[in-house]
Design a protein around this motif. Structure first.
Motif, short mmCIF file in Angstrom:
data_model
loop_
_atom_site.label_atom_id
_atom_site.label_comp_id
_atom_site.label_asym_id
_atom_site.label_seq_id
_atom_site.Cartn_x
_atom_site.Cartn_y
_atom_site.Cartn_z
N THR A 44 49.44 6.63 3.11
CA THR A 44 48.17 7.36 3.21
C THR A 44 48.38 8.77 2.68
O THR A 44 49.43 9.38 2.93
CB THR A 44 47.70 7.45 4.68
N GLN A 45 47.39 9.27 1.97
CA GLN A 45 47.39 10.68 1.58
C GLN A 45 46.03 11.27 1.90
O GLN A 45 45.00 10.74 1.48
CB GLN A 45 47.72 10.86 0.10
N LEU A 46 46.04 12.37 2.67
CA LEU A 46 44.80 12.97 3.14
C LEU A 46 44.73 14.42 2.70
O LEU A 46 45.73 15.14 2.70
CB LEU A 46 44.74 12.95 4.68
N ILE A 47 43.53 14.86 2.31
CA ILE A 47 43.28 16.29 2.19
C ILE A 47 43.06 16.79 3.61
O ILE A 47 42.01 16.60 4.21
CB ILE A 47 42.07 16.58 1.29
N ALA A 48 44.08 17.41 4.16
CA ALA A 48 44.12 17.66 5.60
C ALA A 48 43.45 18.97 5.98
O ALA A 48 42.90 19.09 7.09
CB ALA A 48 45.57 17.65 6.09
N ALA A 71 53.52 17.24 12.56
CA ALA A 71 54.28 16.67 13.68
C ALA A 71 53.61 15.39 14.13
O ALA A 71 52.38 15.32 14.25
CB ALA A 71 54.37 17.66 14.84
N TRP A 72 54.42 14.38 14.40
CA TRP A 72 53.92 13.11 14.93
C TRP A 72 53.73 13.21 16.44
O TRP A 72 54.54 13.82 17.13
CB TRP A 72 54.88 11.97 14.63
N GLY A 73 52.66 12.57 16.92
CA GLY A 73 52.41 12.47 18.35
C GLY A 73 52.43 11.04 18.84
O GLY A 73 52.12 10.77 20.00
N GLY A 74 52.81 10.12 17.97
CA GLY A 74 52.84 8.70 18.28
C GLY A 74 53.00 7.92 16.99
O GLY A 74 53.15 8.50 15.91
N ALA A 75 52.95 6.60 17.08
CA ALA A 75 53.19 5.78 15.90
C ALA A 75 52.15 6.01 14.81
O ALA A 75 52.46 5.97 13.62
CB ALA A 75 53.21 4.30 16.29
N GLY A 76 50.91 6.28 15.20
CA GLY A 76 49.85 6.42 14.21
C GLY A 76 49.04 7.69 14.34
O GLY A 76 47.94 7.80 13.77
N VAL A 77 49.55 8.67 15.03
CA VAL A 77 48.82 9.92 15.26
C VAL A 77 49.72 11.09 14.86
O VAL A 77 50.88 11.15 15.26
CB VAL A 77 48.39 10.07 16.73
N PHE A 78 49.17 12.01 14.06
CA PHE A 78 49.93 13.21 13.71
C PHE A 78 49.00 14.41 13.72
O PHE A 78 47.76 14.28 13.71
CB PHE A 78 50.61 13.06 12.34
N ALA A 79 49.60 15.58 13.75
CA ALA A 79 48.85 16.84 13.71
C ALA A 79 49.47 17.74 12.66
O ALA A 79 50.63 17.58 12.27
CB ALA A 79 48.88 17.53 15.08
N SER A 80 48.68 18.70 12.19
CA SER A 80 49.15 19.62 11.17
C SER A 80 48.55 21.00 11.40
O SER A 80 47.52 21.15 12.07
CB SER A 80 48.77 19.11 9.77
N PHE A 103 45.08 13.89 13.46
CA PHE A 103 44.63 12.76 12.66
C PHE A 103 45.10 11.46 13.29
O PHE A 103 46.24 11.37 13.76
CB PHE A 103 45.19 12.85 11.23
N ASP A 104 44.23 10.47 13.27
CA ASP A 104 44.56 9.12 13.73
C ASP A 104 44.46 8.21 12.51
O ASP A 104 43.39 8.12 11.87
CB ASP A 104 43.59 8.66 14.82
N LEU A 105 45.55 7.53 12.16
CA LEU A 105 45.57 6.71 10.96
C LEU A 105 44.62 5.53 11.04
O LEU A 105 44.33 4.89 10.02
CB LEU A 105 47.00 6.22 10.68
N ARG A 106 44.09 5.23 12.22
CA ARG A 106 43.09 4.17 12.33
C ARG A 106 41.71 4.63 11.89
O ARG A 106 40.81 3.81 11.65
CB ARG A 106 43.03 3.66 13.78
N ASP A 107 41.54 5.95 11.78
CA ASP A 107 40.26 6.52 11.34
C ASP A 107 40.58 7.69 10.42
O ASP A 107 40.56 8.85 10.82
CB ASP A 107 39.44 6.98 12.56
N LYS A 108 40.85 7.38 9.17
CA LYS A 108 41.36 8.37 8.23
C LYS A 108 40.29 9.33 7.73
O LYS A 108 40.60 10.33 7.08
CB LYS A 108 42.03 7.67 7.06
N GLU A 109 39.05 9.03 8.00
CA GLU A 109 37.96 9.87 7.48
C GLU A 109 37.68 11.07 8.37
O GLU A 109 36.92 11.96 7.97
CB GLU A 109 36.69 9.03 7.35
N HIS A 110 38.24 11.09 9.56
CA HIS A 110 37.91 12.16 10.49
C HIS A 110 39.18 12.77 11.08
O HIS A 110 40.23 12.13 11.15
CB HIS A 110 37.03 11.62 11.63
#
Length: 416
Positions: A208-212, A221-230, A240-247
């Motif tokens: 995944t690549q996001l304009i963050a 930093a990761w906060g879990g398997a599919g959640v990170f913050a920046s 960010f939650d990789l299950r909902d990449k738009e938000h």
């Protein structure tokens, strides 16, 4: 070379508590004598991190900050018997690494990998002892091999060189990255081009690549398997939650709102009273993922956040006298954090009184904690003074009695 340091040990910042290190490190019982081991590199150290493999105790990777293309990375290890820290592997690196990190593999079930970030994300395979015999015949090749302690070592292998820009051989410099310990296939990188990129390092492919953010992204930093913050130059902490990449969810914005630094949960500058100040570092509490901490650029303040109560800090730590450069949550305790900065101090704080962690007396409400902090502020429980401005700080995940700091050309590991 390295050895037992001559500097002062951690100073207890609490009166009459009989030894501030008690209960901070991973060991229990009576207070231990403080130990300091120092390694002096031939160059200024910037990036630094602990190995997490339990079969490689007291091993760290350090990297140079040289104003030239060719820089250096060293893997060093403490010899407990002699008290010396010595290099076990060294190799050239293109551009100064902004971060080094070993694969999160405490049980040594996977190859021994080291990642570095600079112009690209690079994954290096560290040779094992079994490789020494196989590599003897090619020991004279210029492949990163090095003679350490009189013994020729096999060369390190550049396993992957990952560029997130699919349209060019060049990409925006990477400011930082984080290796997901819940899913070690994933590494997340942050870049000055405003993006965060999630890599599948096994496939060597972008997941995944996001304009963050609206501006440069300085840390991830990761906060879990599919959640990170920046965090970013736009002054925001976003989750960010990789299950909902738009938000994404804005947890905090600097400069918009009251003196606490909190703001609205809308875009930066949306009705704020001050321009946002860049946020440069982010630490997510692995023992209690409700909490994270961030550093404001050129500020002596550390902001601790509760993701359940966006925009308002749980507490602000104000006891540094110069800009803070690094933060590290305790890997074994939900309520201890270490901070370090240009005042040459590393400070350890107990946040349990602010409602963080399982030992907290509060209910985690940000308003209550911030109000309590405003009455005079929290004091650290331990302090260590180094010989120069501390630029890097890491708390060992597998040996929680030990913290490592880097200042000038010195690496120190400190027992807490």
């Amino acid at each position: 070379m390295g050895g037992v340091g001559e500097g002062d040990a951690w100073a207890d910042q609490e009166q009459g508590n009989g030894g501030g290190s008690r209960g901070v490190g991973g060991g229990g019982g009576e207070a231990k004598r403080s130990e300091i081991y120092t390694y002096e590199a031939a160059w200024h150290i910037y990036a630094m991190n602990w190995s997490v493999r339990r079969d490689k105790k007291y091993r760290l990777a350090i990297a140079s900050l040289l104003e030239q293309v060719t820089n250096r990375v060293e893997v060093v290890q403490l010899d407990e018997a002699s008290g010396d820290i010595a290099p076990v592997l060294t190799f050239d690196h293109q551009y100064p690494p902004t971060k080094t990190m070993f694969m999160p593999d405490p049980h040594a079930l996977r190859p021994d990998l080291l990642a570095t970030s600079a112009d690209h994300l690079r994954i290096w395979r560290i040779p094992s002892s079994d490789d020494a015999e196989d590599g003897a015949a090619s020991a004279n090749n210029n492949n990163g091999s090095v003679r350490c302690n009189g013994t020729q070592q096999p060369g390190i292998e550049l396993r992957s060189e990952l560029n997130g820009n699919r349209n060019s051989d060049y990409c925006g410099p990477l400011t930082s990255f984080d290796w997901n310990d819940a899913d070690p296939r994933r590494i997340g990188t942050s870049s000055i081009d405003t993006t965060c990129t999630i890599w599948d390092v096994e496939r060597e492919a972008v997941d995944t690549q996001l304009i963050a953010h609206d501006k440069e992204v300085y840390d991830i930093a990761w906060g879990g398997a599919g959640v990170f913050a920046s965090v970013s130059a736009d002054g925001s902490v976003r989750v960010f939650d990789l299950r909902d990449k738009e938000h994404s969810t804005i947890i905090y914005e600097s400069g918009s709102g009251g003196s606490s630094g909190g703001g609205s949960n809308s875009g930066a500058g949306d009705g704020g009273t001050a321009s946002p100040t860049p946020l440069v570092r982010l630490g997510w509490n692995k023992q209690d993922p409700r909490y994270m901490a961030t550093i404001i650029m050129d500020s002596p303040k550390v902001v601790v956040l509760d993701i359940r109560y966006p925009t308002l800090p749980v507490v602000e730590l104000h006891r540094h006298h110069a800009p803070v450069n690094a933060i590290a949550w305790a890997p074994h305790s939900s309520c201890h954090i270490c901070t370090a900065g240009d005042d040459m101090q590393a400070l350890i704080w107990d946040l349990s009184s602010m409602g963080t962690g399982s030992n907290g007396s509060g209910n985690g409400n940000g308003n209550t904690a911030a109000g309590a902090a405003a009455e005079g502020g929290l004091d650290p429980i331990l302090a260590y003074t180094a010989g120069a401005e501390i630029e890097q700080l890491q708390w060992s995940a597998t040996q929680p009695d030990w913290v490592a700091i880097a200042f000038a050309n010195k690496l120190q590991i400190l027992r807490v």
